[in-house]
Each structure stands twice: as C-alpha cells, then as structure tokens.
Enzyme design. Structure first.
Site, PDB file in Angstrom:
ATOM      1  N   HIS A 356       0.805  -1.237   0.000  1.00  8.31           N
ATOM      2  CA  HIS A 356       0.000   0.000   0.000  1.00  8.31           C
ATOM      3  C   HIS A 356       0.830   1.275   0.000  1.00  8.31           C
ATOM      4  CE1 HIS A 356      -3.954  -1.872   0.896  1.00  8.31           C
ATOM      5  NE2 HIS A 356      -3.202  -2.773   1.492  1.00  8.31           N
ATOM      6  N   LYS A 544      -8.393  13.785   4.666  1.00 11.63           N
ATOM      7  CA  LYS A 544      -7.478  12.635   4.624  1.00 11.63           C
ATOM      8  C   LYS A 544      -6.443  12.852   5.725  1.00 11.63           C
ATOM      9  CE  LYS A 544      -6.631  13.807   0.237  1.00 11.63           C
ATOM     10  NZ  LYS A 544      -6.788  12.564  -0.476  1.00 11.63           N
ATOM     11  N   ARG A 545      -5.597  11.858   5.989  1.00  4.60           N
ATOM     12  CA  ARG A 545      -4.534  12.071   6.965  1.00  4.60           C
ATOM     13  C   ARG A 545      -3.668  13.246   6.551  1.00  4.60           C
ATOM     14  NH1 ARG A 545      -3.762   8.207  11.127  1.00  4.60           N
ATOM     15  NH2 ARG A 545      -1.892   9.395  11.627  1.00  4.60           N
ATOM     16  N   LYS A 550       0.744  14.540   0.803  1.00  3.11           N
ATOM     17  CA  LYS A 550      -0.647  14.796   0.396  1.00  3.11           C
ATOM     18  C   LYS A 550      -0.889  16.282   0.123  1.00  3.11           C
ATOM     19  CE  LYS A 550      -2.474  10.804   2.989  1.00  3.11           C
ATOM     20  NZ  LYS A 550      -3.113   9.916   1.992  1.00  3.11           N
ATOM     21  N   THR A 652      -8.650   6.484  -1.930  1.00  7.27           N
ATOM     22  CA  THR A 652      -9.987   5.899  -2.076  1.00  7.27           C
ATOM     23  C   THR A 652     -11.031   6.977  -1.821  1.00  7.27           C
ATOM     24  OG1 THR A 652      -9.682   5.117   0.184  1.00  7.27           O
ATOM     25  CG2 THR A 652      -9.478   3.486  -1.568  1.00  7.27           C
ATOM     26  N   LYS A 656     -14.891   7.970  -3.560  1.00 10.21           N
ATOM     27  CA  LYS A 656     -16.136   8.257  -2.829  1.00 10.21           C
ATOM     28  C   LYS A 656     -16.730   9.579  -3.304  1.00 10.21           C
ATOM     29  CE  LYS A 656     -14.071   5.822   1.006  1.00 10.21           C
ATOM     30  NZ  LYS A 656     -13.180   5.978   2.171  1.00 10.21           N
TER      31      LYS A 656
HETATM   32  C1  26V Z   1       1.923   2.314   7.859  1.00 11.99           C
HETATM   33  C2  26V Z   1       2.554   2.074   9.041  1.00 11.99           C
HETATM   34  C3  26V Z   1       4.003   2.130   9.100  1.00 11.99           C
HETATM   35  C4  26V Z   1       4.532   1.259  10.183  1.00 11.99           C
HETATM   36  C5  26V Z   1       3.864   1.512  11.497  1.00 11.99           C
HETATM   37  C6  26V Z   1       2.396   1.416  11.453  1.00 11.99           C
HETATM   38  C7  26V Z   1       1.796   1.766  10.164  1.00 11.99           C
HETATM   39  C8  26V Z   1       0.424   1.733  10.064  1.00 11.99           C
HETATM   40  C9  26V Z   1      -0.182   1.993   8.874  1.00 11.99           C
HETATM   41  C10 26V Z   1       0.562   2.270   7.784  1.00 11.99           C
HETATM   42  C11 26V Z   1      -0.240   2.476   6.555  1.00 11.99           C
HETATM   43  C12 26V Z   1       0.423   3.113   5.434  1.00 11.99           C
HETATM   44  C13 26V Z   1      -0.124   2.578   4.193  1.00 11.99           C
HETATM   45  C14 26V Z   1      -1.454   3.155   3.776  1.00 11.99           C
HETATM   46  O1  26V Z   1      -2.380   3.436   4.503  1.00 11.99           O
HETATM   47  N1  26V Z   1      -1.534   3.307   2.509  1.00 11.99           N
HETATM   48  C15 26V Z   1      -2.702   3.814   1.862  1.00 11.99           C
HETATM   49  O2  26V Z   1      -3.444   2.671   1.432  1.00 11.99           O
HETATM   50  C16 26V Z   1      -4.632   3.056   0.772  1.00 11.99           C
HETATM   51  C17 26V Z   1      -5.384   1.785   0.466  1.00 11.99           C
HETATM   52  O3  26V Z   1      -4.665   1.026  -0.446  1.00 11.99           O
HETATM   53  C18 26V Z   1      -4.300   3.860  -0.465  1.00 11.99           C
HETATM   54  O4  26V Z   1      -5.503   4.263  -1.069  1.00 11.99           O
HETATM   55  C19 26V Z   1      -3.476   5.086  -0.104  1.00 11.99           C
HETATM   56  O5  26V Z   1      -3.071   5.756  -1.269  1.00 11.99           O
HETATM   57  C20 26V Z   1      -2.264   4.660   0.684  1.00 11.99           C
HETATM   58  O6  26V Z   1      -1.555   5.788   1.167  1.00 11.99           O
END
Ligand code: 26V
Length: 812
Positions: A356, A544-545, A550, A652, A656
């Site tokens: 992701h 969004k975050r 972003k 995503t 929406k």
């Molecule tokens: C990353 C990490 C890094 C390590 C520690 C904990 C932690 C927790 C969550 C994340 C998530 C980062 C990845 C993420 O959310 N990606 C997003 O995924 C969406 C669904 O595929 C996508 O639409 C977004 O563009 C993407 O940023």
C-alpha cells in the site's frame, strides 16, 4: 426478518423492556440505540450460523484477510440496509416518535484504523459478503482506537478514544475458541533416530488470544461472514502458577496488565516505522492467533495437508501481518511434522500480499536482536527462508553479491518485512495501475525481475452500499428512479445515467440534491462548529490524513493567495468558496501538526475579516472520522486529490467523492489517473508535474525551490507572510518550519513547483462552476463513471485472480 412495521415495533418495545428494563418513556436515546442494535443482531445471528454451517459442510475455500486495521465506522445503518429493513425500521421508529438518524449518532465509530488501508479492509469485507463469497477479516480488538482529535488554541491535541466505554453491540465474545500465543523463551533442538530435527520451545510467556466475532452482513442475501478481532488476556494456568510462585497479588496484577497491553491501542502513526517492541508483539499476536485458528478449522475438514491451499487463502494487508509466513511454516513443521519443502509449498501457495505504499520511511524492518529475543523460533525460520532464498539467487545470478545483498530478507542487522512478504507469497499486488507500475519498474524492480509472474494490479474500490446508498439516499433514489435498480448489483450500470446527459430536468434534479445535501451539512457545521457557511458557495473539500506528500499545504497556500488578492483588490470578482479540511496528524509528526496549526490560523484570519468572508470561509473539522466523511462527501463540489505525483498509492476518498458527484482537482497520481481515464479531460481538473517529470527532476537533480521563491512574486509574498509580521504569523515564529521546508530544504514535495498550475486549475473551477448546466453535466459524468470503482469490482478481481474463490451462491 420483520414482516411488517407493526411486528417490528412490537419486537422493539419488547427488546427495550425485557433486555434493558426500560419503556419508551423511560429509555434514554442510548438505551433505544442499544435495544435496536441488539434486536437486529439477534436477527443476524440466524443467518450467521447458517452461513458458517454451509461453509463447513461444503468445505468451501475461505479467505482470511489479515489486517492490523479495520476502520469500520458505524454498523447500525449499514446492517439495516444490508438486512433490507432500513425503510421499515425507519418508519416504524418514526411512528414511535424516534428518529433513526438520531439513534445512529449514538453508536461510537469503530475507529480501528489510521486511514486508507484500514477503510479499504472494511469496504472489502462488505463486498465479500455482498458477493456471497467466503471471506473473513482477522484483526485486533484495540481498546483504544484512533485518537480523538481536539483543536485547542489552533493546535491538535490528542485524547484517547475509549470506544468500548459503551457496549459494542455487534460483537460476540467466544472464550471457548481462545488460542495461546507464545513470546520469548528458548528453543533447543534434538535429532531423532532417523536424523530428523525436533524443536523444543520452553520458558516462553503464554498469552491468551480471545476472539470477539463481529458479523459482516451481505446485502440482501443470506451470507453473513465474520470479522474476528483478537483480544489479549492472561493465560489462566500461567497466572495462577505465577500468583502461587510469587505469592503476591500485586505482582500478579502487574503481570496481567502487561499482558493485556498487547491489544490496548492502535498505533496512530502511518507515516514512519519506528520499530517499537510492542508493535511487533501486536503483529505476531494477530498472526499467531489467526493462523492457529485457520489450522484448527482446516484440520476439522479431514482432508490432506497438501490441499490446504485449496481450502484457505491467507491475505496480508501490507507487511504488518507478514509473520503469517514463518508462523504457518512453524505450525506445519513443528506441530504437524511436515518437512520443509512441503511446508514451504503449502505456505507460499496460500499467502498473498498487497503493498500500500512506496514511501521508504513507512517500510517495515525489525532489528534482528528484537525478533530473535521476542520470537526465537520464528526468527530461526525466517533465517532459514533467507538462506534458501539467497542460495537460489546465487545459482541464478552467480557472483552478483550486490543483487543478493539488495534482495536478502535479513541484512544489515534488520529483518525486511516487504522482502519476506514477496518471497513467501504467490501474489504481490499494488493498489492502482500507476502504483503497480512503480513497484514493478522502480521500487521492487529486482524482485519483479526474479518473480515476474507474482506481480499484479488490483485497483482499489469502495463499497457503493455505504458510500452512496446509505450516505446519500436522495441521490441513490434518484438514480434508481432514473435507470432502475440493476446498478445496485452491477454498479457499472451507473453508466446508463449517461443517457440523461442532455436532460435538463434531470441535471436540475442532480443539482437540487447536491444543494440540499449542502444545506444539511451547513446546518451540521453551524451546530457543531458554530461557523456559518453559505450553501451557495463552492464546497471545496480535502479530507485525509495529514502528510507532507498529500500537500494540504498547497491548498492552504492557495487560500492565503486568494486572501491576499481580495485584500489588494476588494472589487475583485470571486465565486464564493468554502474550504473544508479534515485531517489527523500522527502525534509525533511535528511538521504535519504545524500545517494543521497554519490551516486553523488561516481560518481564524479569513473567517473574522468582513472584507473577505462573504467570499472565502475556511473550516477545519476536528476529529475527522468515517461517520464525518459520510456527512461531508455527499455535500462536496470539489474533491481535492493533490498529492505529489508518485506518492499516493491509490487514494480511495477520490472514488467516494466521484461517486457522489463531486469533481476532482487532482494530480496524475494513484487512482486519479484511472478516474481521469474514465471521465475524460472535461470532467476533472488535472494539474501539476507528472510522475515522469518528477523522475526527470530527480535524475537531473535540477529542482530549485528557492529560485521559484525568488522569481514568483505571489509565492514570495505568501511565504514571507509566514515568517515576517502578517495577519497569519501574528509576528510569531511557529511557521518558520514551513518556510524552511519549502525554501531552505528545497521543497521535498514540489509544492512551489506545482503552485502556479494549481492556481490556474482552481481559476478554471470557479469559472466553470458558474455555468450551471455544464457543471451539473460534469457531476453527472463523474457519478455515471464511478461504478468501476466499486469494491465489488476489486473483490471480483482478487477472487478470480488471486484467491481462486467463487461465489458460494444462495445459501439455503
Ligand atoms: C503504515 C505504518 C508504518 C509502520 C507503522 C504502522 C503503520 C500503520 C499503517 C501504515 C499504513 C500506510 C499505508 C497506507 O495506509 N496506505 C494507503 O493505502 C490506501 C489503500 O490502499 C491507499 O488508497 C493510499 O493511497 C495509501 O496511502
């Protein structure tokens, strides 16, 4: 279910009285919510039981979707919709003097996720059940979900989200299915007479994983799947013996607390990986409990181990649950006596992985010492996987030390989770076309060369049931009146709306619905934020975050620029706009927090200046969440998707908004590229550098933000306002960090480079918005083309190409 309103009303009153000891007159709103929730849950239970029995009887292949995050939001409305009783219940309640939407507000959001990755998992569960597919979620039952964000003196302050302080009516605790997970301790090995190695694991710390099951109801069908959330509890035997040994209750309590802390809270940082021990414990806890329970289920089927991959697909949502690979190896070898080769074949054929993000700072790696001490047996297995993989590489690329070091799973004292995930799975997918191409040809180029057949794309999607049918009921009804209801089961039929592109009265109806949604949202903003907004203004939304890539900052600088223009020329013509932001920053991400502060400062300046506030308003909505998204998206005109190209894997939210008739202002990044393919140039505002142009700048090392600063008067003016005395800085220095990032440190995310083009795109938006008919047509095209972004399409692709599962068909 309920055959009539009368039957529902009677059952509801009975529930209130028998279960909660309240009457309609004495019940609080929360009591009524709980009574309704538990009543519906009881109705769901029957279907749930049947679905499970059906899967077992037919030995149906099942998907287990392992994810550290499930951002479910509220379930009441969604469950009523999918159980096909939404209208009946709403009308029944109405006759009892209760409002369904009021009751819905009483449910706390299950915020067990950070953002896109967690919400995607939730949409996938809805699609799996609605498509009658056997797919379940495995996650953690965090006591505290995503933090509550408050804005105090313009700054983000985090409060714990104790969402379980109110009953979560949908969960069912299943203590009899608890599983022991083991940490620490030592491993020793012995050889038997045949020379076979046996491993003995001792002195470990056992923890109980207790499952709490949440039903996932399919839309108007008989399928109810399961989201299984694991909670950490002390192992009874172990705590008793400890209490005895240590003879002290205080010790016992301390020990109990430390064990339970494993599932206490969601890590609120999705931007940097910082290798925290507790996070690794959480990951293994989910994985071990989940894999053991899959194996336990599989063994009941009474089929040979070699058919494991035909009965179970284990999917890992990003690398967070990557330990599924060594854990399954461990169970197969140490507990079931299967040899390495066969165990490896079974494991690799069962596991698939979605990536992701390409942001290097978010890629997980764990220090060898930590993995070895916390998970000694798992570490041995990872080492062995690595050794064997490196051997293979050596025979394919003899002497290519550089390549082998680059691809190794264990290197430089770290275990690289993405490498483990690629080597140990049969499918690796990105989440939008561009993202997958970047993985194949840049970020994971060497792996793609080694395993070309494993890589594939699965463009993300969103469930149109929650994000259109439930959150925008007026629009959904208009669509059904216009083209019938086949779109509900085949969302790509939404394209039939295109036949109305010249129908002025239809376009007016679309407009009216958008306007009503804006009026309702404006009322909510008035009530909750005390800010008056003009529903005739353009509702321009970025939710969004908060993250550098972003580029909320680009949006903020645009507003400062508009302010400056209006102040310089009070007679300037401007189409009124209201800018909405919703964004949480990771608690330790200082830069992101400063951007939040800047947005709030801009809001303060703009909203309190009578010279401009008829034209511009800025609203920062605190504590952005799933339920807030459901309120704002139907009311949006402009969807801001302005990440620096190459950085947003998919997005995503963009989908929406599109489905609700907003028009995108965006870069050629993530799924924006595919939205552009579907709607065409006229129905999206694309601006900014493309991915190729960005790589060209990287290759040449030729980007200089300070020369832009020096040459563009508008930009210089705004940036100087951040650090010199101005209404925005108020003479303070807090925004120096933003100035420095943009000017001194060469603007990592090309904000200044894209600024002029962004301005042009926004100018065009304002012009076009005034031409009502053309604007409504753009909105129509977006809705009509959005069907492909339903997660039903995405899930069908996963099912056919990765998981190899079919629709189960009607359960009876
Ligand atoms: C990353 C990490 C890094 C390590 C520690 C904990 C932690 C927790 C969550 C994340 C998530 C980062 C990845 C993420 O959310 N990606 C997003 O995924 C969406 C669904 O595929 C996508 O639409 C977004 O563009 C993407 O940023």
């Amino acid at each position: 279910m309920f055959s009539s309103k009368e039957e529902f009303k009677a059952a509801f009153k009975e529930q209130l009285e028998d279960r909660y000891g309240r009457t309609l007159e004495t019940a609080s709103e929360y009591d009524t919510y709980r009574a309704l929730g538990t009543l519906i849950q009881e109705k769901i239970n029957n279907k749930w039981l049947h679905t499970q029995q059906h899967y077992k009887r037919n030995k149906t292949k099942q998907v287990f979707y392992f994810s550290m995050e499930f951002l479910m939001g509220r379930l009441l409305g969604n469950n009523l919709l999918n159980m096909d009783v939404l209208t009946l219940v709403e009308e029944g309640l109405d006759e009892l003097g209760l409002s369904l939407s009021g009751l819905e507000e009483k449910e706390s959001d299950a915020g067990l996720g950070n953002g896109g990755l967690g919400r995607l998992a939730a949409c996938f569960l809805d699609s799996l059940a609605s498509l009658e597919m056997a797919g379940h979620g495995y996650g953690l039952r965090y006591k505290y979900g995503m933090f509550d964000q408050h804005i105090i003196d313009g700054k983000q302050v985090e409060f714990p989200d104790y969402w379980l302080s109110k009953d979560f009516v949908w969960e069912v605790r299943r203590p009899d299915e608890a599983i022991e997970v083991r940490f620490g301790g030592q491993v020793s090995s012995t050889r038997d007479k045949e020379g076979k190695l046996h491993f003995k694991y001792e002195h470990y710390e056992p923890i109980q994983a207790v499952p709490y099951d949440v039903p996932i109801v399919g839309y108007k069908n008989e399928t109810v799947n399961t989201l299984r959330l694991w909670s950490a509890e002390p192992s009874v035997g172990d705590t008793m013996s400890r209490a005895e040994k240590e003879g002290e209750f205080g010790h016992f309590l301390g020990h109990k607390r430390s064990l339970e802390s494993i599932s206490d809270f969601l890590y609120p940082d999705d931007s940097t990986e910082d290798g925290k021990r507790l996070r690794l414990k959480q990951e293994y806890f989910l994985v071990s409990a989940g894999v053991q329970s899959v194996v336990r289920y599989f063994e009941k089927l009474g089929v040979p181990w070699s058919s494991f991959p035909e009965k179970a697909a284990l999917h890992i949502n990003d690398t967070h649950p990557a330990l599924v690979i060594p854990e399954l190896m461990r169970i197969l070898m140490d507990e079931k006596g299967i040899g390495w080769e066969e165990a490896w074949e079974i494991t690799r054929s069962s596991v698939s992985y979605t990536n992701h993000t390409t942001l290097s700072e978010a890629l997980e790696s764990w220090p060898v010492g930590l993995v070895r001490s916390l998970l000694p047996r798992i570490f041995m297995i990872i080492n062995e996987i690595n050794e064997r993989f490196c051997q293979e590489l050596w025979s394919t690329y003899p002497g290519d030390f550089d390549r082998i070091a680059d691809l190794a799973i264990v290197a430089d004292g770290q275990v690289k989770m993405a490498h483990l995930s690629i080597v140990g799975s049969h499918s690796i997918n990105g989440v939008a076309k561009l993202h997958t191409e970047i993985l194949k040809h840049r970020e994971m180029k060497r792996f793609f060369h080694t395993f070309p057949d494993r890589f594939n794309n699965k463009t993300n999607g969103i469930t149109h049931r929650r994000w259109l049918m439930h959150s925008n009921r007026k629009l959904a009804s208009l669509i059904t009146e216009t083209i019938g209801d086949t779109w509900i089961h085949e969302p790509q039929q939404l394209s039939r709306l295109m036949s109305r592109k010249d129908d002025l009265s239809f376009l007016d109806q679309l407009h009216d619905i958008k306007h009503q949604n804006k009026v309702e949202f404006a009322e909510w903003v008035q009530q909750t934020q005390g800010i008056t907004v003009n529903p005739h203004s353009i509702f321009d939304v970025q939710i969004k975050r908060l993250h550098g890539y972003k580029r909320q900052l680009l949006n903020a600088l645009h507003i400062m620029h508009l302010y400056n223009e209006l102040k310089a020329d009070p007679a300037m013509e401007m189409v009124p706009r209201t800018f909405f932001f919703g964004a949480k920053a990771a608690p330790g991400y200082h830069f992101a927090k400063t951007v939040i502060q800047l947005i709030n400062r801009i809001a303060e300046v703009v909203n309190n200046d009578p010279a401009v506030n008829d034209y511009i308003k800025v609203v920062f909505l605190p504590n952005y969440s799933v339920s807030m998204a459901e309120k704002i998206i139907p009311a949006t005109n402009i969807s801001e998707q302005i990440s620096m190209a190459t950085k947003e894997a998919s997005g995503t939210g963009n989908m929406k908004f599109m489905m609700n008739g907003a028009v995108t202002v965006g870069t050629m990044d993530g799924a924006n590229v595919e939205i552009h393919d579907h709607v065409g140039d006229d129905n999206i505002y694309i601006f900014g550098l493309t991915s190729e142009e960005i790589w060209e700048y990287y290759n040449q090392g030729s980007y200089s933000s300070s020369s832009i600063y020096h040459n563009d008067e508008r930009i210089r003016h705004i940036l100087d306002e951040l650090i010199h005395y101005s209404p925005f800085s108020k003479g303070e220095t807090e925004f120096q960090a933003i100035y420095d990032a943009l000017v001194t440190y060469n603007d990592e995310y090309f904000v200044l480079k894209d600024f002029p083009d962004y301005l042009l795109a926004q100018k065009k938006v304002s012009q076009d918005y005034q031409r009502k008919r053309q604007w409504n047509l753009k909105s129509l095209v977006n809705i009509a083309q959005s069907g492909v972004f339903s997660s039903d399409r995405t899930i069908q692709e996963y099912a056919e190409e990765i998981w190899k599962i079919n629709r189960v068909g009607a359960l009876k």
